[in-house]
Design an enzyme around this catalytic site. Structure first.
Site, mmCIF file in Angstrom:
data_model
loop_
_atom_site.group_PDB
_atom_site.id
_atom_site.type_symbol
_atom_site.label_atom_id
_atom_site.label_comp_id
_atom_site.label_asym_id
_atom_site.label_seq_id
_atom_site.Cartn_x
_atom_site.Cartn_y
_atom_site.Cartn_z
ATOM 1 N N HIS A 11 25.896 70.539 29.407
ATOM 2 C CA HIS A 11 25.127 70.362 28.163
ATOM 3 C C HIS A 11 25.721 69.233 27.328
ATOM 4 C CE1 HIS A 11 24.392 74.820 28.899
ATOM 5 N NE2 HIS A 11 23.169 74.340 28.825
ATOM 6 N N GLN B 287 10.325 82.873 29.590
ATOM 7 C CA GLN B 287 10.574 82.233 30.892
ATOM 8 C C GLN B 287 11.354 83.143 31.837
ATOM 9 O OE1 GLN B 287 12.831 78.846 29.022
ATOM 10 N NE2 GLN B 287 14.171 79.053 30.785
ATOM 11 N N GLN C 104 12.371 71.807 37.104
ATOM 12 C CA GLN C 104 12.041 71.911 35.675
ATOM 13 C C GLN C 104 11.790 70.528 35.070
ATOM 14 O OE1 GLN C 104 13.999 74.551 32.651
ATOM 15 N NE2 GLN C 104 15.213 72.754 32.212
ATOM 16 N N GLY D 140 18.856 68.130 32.243
ATOM 17 C CA GLY D 140 19.778 67.959 33.362
ATOM 18 C C GLY D 140 19.036 67.925 34.698
ATOM 19 N N GLN D 141 19.518 67.087 35.592
ATOM 20 C CA GLN D 141 18.968 66.995 36.952
ATOM 21 C C GLN D 141 19.256 68.271 37.749
ATOM 22 O OE1 GLN D 141 16.964 65.004 38.441
ATOM 23 N NE2 GLN D 141 17.276 65.694 40.551
ATOM 24 N N LYS D 142 20.205 69.077 37.269
ATOM 25 C CA LYS D 142 20.513 70.340 37.943
ATOM 26 C C LYS D 142 19.242 71.188 38.095
ATOM 27 C CE LYS D 142 22.966 74.315 38.520
ATOM 28 N NZ LYS D 142 22.240 75.190 37.627
ATOM 29 N N LEU E 82 27.113 76.886 25.923
ATOM 30 C CA LEU E 82 27.188 75.487 26.346
ATOM 31 C C LEU E 82 28.407 75.193 27.204
ATOM 32 C CD1 LEU E 82 26.202 73.931 22.908
ATOM 33 C CD2 LEU E 82 24.704 74.520 24.828
HETATM 34 O O1 PAF Z 1 17.077 74.500 30.987
HETATM 35 C C1 PAF Z 1 17.098 75.338 30.060
HETATM 36 O O2 PAF Z 1 18.141 75.672 29.507
HETATM 37 C C2 PAF Z 1 15.792 75.950 29.581
HETATM 38 O O3 PAF Z 1 14.916 76.159 30.638
HETATM 39 C C3 PAF Z 1 15.115 75.135 28.453
HETATM 40 C C4 PAF Z 1 14.698 73.756 28.931
HETATM 41 C C5 PAF Z 1 16.052 75.010 27.273
HETATM 42 C C6 PAF Z 1 13.848 75.864 27.985
HETATM 43 O O4 PAF Z 1 14.126 77.129 27.511
#
Ligand code: PAF
Length: 282
Positions: free
Chosen positions: A37, A61, A154, A148-150, A33
Site C-alpha cells: 500500500h 465485495q 481487479q 496494485g498489480q497484485k 496497510l
Molecule cells: O484492493 C482492495 O483493497 C479493494 O478491493 C478496494 C480496491 C479498496 C475496493 O474495496
C-alpha cells in the site's frame, strides 16, 4: 493529515482542492496497510499535489462465508503510517455512511473479464469492487487512482469501467511488492501460520519456473500450465483454486504464448486463499 468519515465533508474538501487547481491522487484500500500500500502512496505522492487514502472494508465485495468479519483492521496504526507517508487526507467512512438503509445502486462490468479467475469462486466480488470504487471516485474526485498489480483482474476490470463509463481520471498500476523471500505482500498473509507461510513461497516459485520455461522457448500454454501445477503441488498443503495463463490485455484464452500474457494463481493454504501473478512478454 486530515481524517474524514463523512461523504459530504470529504467531497467538499476535495472540491476545494480542485478549486485551488490542485491534482488529487487517490489510493483506495481496505486498511491494515503494508509496504505494498505504501508503494501506492509513494507513487501518488510523486504524481499528484494532494494524496487521499481511503480505508474501508467494503462488505459488498465479500461473499457469504468469506472473511469480512475477520478481515484485519487497525485504523490507528494505518493512520500513523499514512501520516509518515505524507498523506494529506484519509477517508474512513462507516458502512452506514457508504451504504445507508435502502441502498440499492450497483456498478458492474460484464463480459469475460469479470467471469474468470477470482470471479469463479467469488461471483459477487467484482460488482462490489466496481461499485465502491465508483463511489470513491465520485467522493474523492481523483485525477489519478493507484492500484496494485497484485490484484491483476481487479485493476483490469477497473480500467475497463473507467474507459467505458468515461470517468475523468487515469488508473495507475503499481508493481507487486514482495518480501525478500518472494511472498507477495497481502493483508491476508497475517492469517498464515509459520508452516503455511513457508509453503506459500511456492506461489512465486511456480511463477518464476513458468517464466523460465517460457524464456527458454516454450510457447505451448498447456505445457507451461502443467509445470505451474506440478510446482505448486510440491507444496503439500497447497490447494489450487486456479493456475491460468491468459492474454494480459483482456483475459481471453490463449493456446500459444505470444505478446503479453498474465500468469495468475489462486492457492489455498489452510483456510487462507492467496493470489499472485506475473506478466510475461515474448
Ligand atoms: O484492493 C482492495 O483493497 C479493494 O478491493 C478496494 C480496491 C479498496 C475496493 O474495496
Amino acid at each position: 493529515m486530515q481524517t474524514f468519515t463523512s461523504v459530504i465533508k470529504m467531497q467538499e474538501w476535495c472540491k476545494e482542492q480542485k478549486r485551488e487547481g490542485k491534482t488529487i491522487g487517490l489510493v483506495p484500500t481496505m486498511g491494515y496497510l503494508h509496504q505494498g500500500h505504501l508503494a501506492l502512496v509513494r507513487e501518488a505522492r510523486r504524481a499528484c499535489d494532494i494524496v487521499v487514502v481511503s480505508i474501508f472494508v467494503n462488505p459488498i465485495q465479500f461473499g457469504v462465508g468469506e472473511d469480512f468479519e475477520d478481515y484485519p483492521r487497525d485504523l490507528d496504526k494505518d493512520s500513523l503510517l499514512l501520516e509518515q507517508g505524507q498523506v494529506d487526507a484519509v477517508f474512513a467512512p462507516s458502512i452506514k455512511e457508504m451504504y445507508p438503509l435502502g441502498y440499492n445502486s450497483f456498478v458492474e462490468v460484464l463480459g469475460e473479464i469479470s467471469q474468470k479467475l477470482c470471479a469463479q469462486s467469488r461471483p459477487i466480488h467484482f460488482r462490489g469492487v466496481t461499485t465502491v470504487v465508483s463511489k470513491l471516485f465520485h467522493i474523492c474526485l481523483p485525477d489519478q487512482a493507484f492500484f496494485g498489480q497484485k490484484d491483476a483482474q481487479q485493476v483490469m476490470i477497473i480500467e475497463k469501467m473507467v474507459r467505458e463509463l468515461n470517468f475523468p481520471l487515469s488508473i495507475v498500476r503499481v508493481p507487486i511488492v514482495r518480501e525478500e523471500d518472494g511472498l507477495a505482500l497481502s493483508s491476508r498473509n497475517v492469517y498464515l501460520d509459520a508452516e503455511q507461510r513457508k509453503q506459500a513461497l511456492v506461489l512465486n516459485r511456480s511463477l518464476q519456473a513458468a517464466r523460465e520455461l517460457i524464456q527458454s522457448g516454450e510457447r505451448n500454454v498447456a505445457k507451461v500450465k502443467s509445470l505451474l501445477e506440478q510446482t505448486i503441488k510440491t507444496s503439500p498443503g497447497a490447494i489450487i483454486g486456479y493456475a491460468e495463463i491468459y492474454d494480459a490485455s483482456d483475459l481471453t484464452e490463449v493456446e500459444e504464448i505470444k505478446g503479453q500474457v498474465l500468469i495468475a494463481l489462486a492457492v489455498k493454504f489452510g483456510t487462507t486463499r492467496l493470489i499472485d501473478n506475473l506478466l510475461v512478454e515474448v
